[in-house]
Design an enzyme around this catalytic site. Sequence first.
Site, PDB file in Angstrom:
ATOM      1  CD  GLU A 111       1.633 -60.717  24.028  1.00 47.11           C
ATOM      2  OE1 GLU A 111       1.061 -59.923  24.791  1.00 47.11           O
ATOM      3  OE2 GLU A 111       2.835 -60.595  23.710  1.00 47.11           O
TER       4      GLU A 111
ATOM      5  N   GLY B   6       0.475 -59.060  28.281  1.00 51.69           N
ATOM      6  CA  GLY B   6      -0.414 -57.956  28.618  1.00 51.69           C
ATOM      7  C   GLY B   6       0.041 -57.152  29.812  1.00 51.69           C
TER       8      GLY B   6
ATOM      9  CB  ALA C   4      -4.997 -62.072  28.696  1.00 49.91           C
TER      10      ALA C   4
ATOM     11  CD  GLU D 146      -0.396 -56.074  24.999  1.00 52.68           C
ATOM     12  OE1 GLU D 146      -0.631 -55.835  23.810  1.00 52.68           O
ATOM     13  OE2 GLU D 146      -0.911 -57.018  25.629  1.00 52.68           O
TER      14      GLU D 146
END
Length: 269
Positions: free
Chosen positions: A140, A116, A71, A119
């Site tokens: 993170e 991310g 992100a 992910e």
Amino acid sequence: MTTTTERERTLVNYSVSDGVAIIELTNPPANTYSYEMMRQLDEAILQARFDESVHVLVLRGAGERFFCAGADISMLNSVSPTYKYYFCLHANETLLRLEQTPKLVIAALNGHTVGGGLEIALACDIRIARRNAGKIGLPEVSLGVLPGTGGTQRLARALPKNKAIELMTEGKLISFEEAQELGLVNYIYESENYWEQVIAYAKRFCPPNSASRTVGRIKRAVQSGAEVALAEGLALERELQQLCFQSEDAKEGLAAYIEKRQEKHFTGR
């Protein structure tokens, strides 16, 4: 928050070639994602789902340095906690849609795949990395947050729980070779002709080489069946098998076996 300028930008390139939908995340330098990029990714996934000429999806990052670095941190730093919540909710829904699409999804990890970005890759079925192209991991924790786009759940399903906790709590970034040893990466291809090799691999699952709908149903049986009790998973498997039995490709595959034919011509129907 999404700006007017961002809404006008193309953040996800979508194209189809010989049965393969190519979905490219493009937001240099690190292909970080915003809500608008996730909206465009969501639309690309749906477009590939409904396109009967598409048999396999391949995700990649633009350029050679990053698949995706997760992100956009500056965006997250500027929006309200409520916006962050709905941003994560939509990202979760988008990746679930990708994971549940009954077509094989290949992640081409052409560069760093972190946060991310990993992910997103974890929601794909097959992960193919480019040798010596970058690191992979969920760091993170160093930002005081957890992997909130499915990372805590998918990594713990892909690895032993203790290893998943180790990687996330230590914020480790590991090489693609280490990731392959853990089973997070399926294949590592050499940098030379990397993309051509990825596409050649994807085309193995397209007609006439493969019964593509059967490939998609195998994926569906595994992805959906893994989340329910064995009896329900077996019931799902039987229903999907019955759909396979009714297909033209099953007739072709069975006939080729009986006739001792090496050559098969699958149609994806």
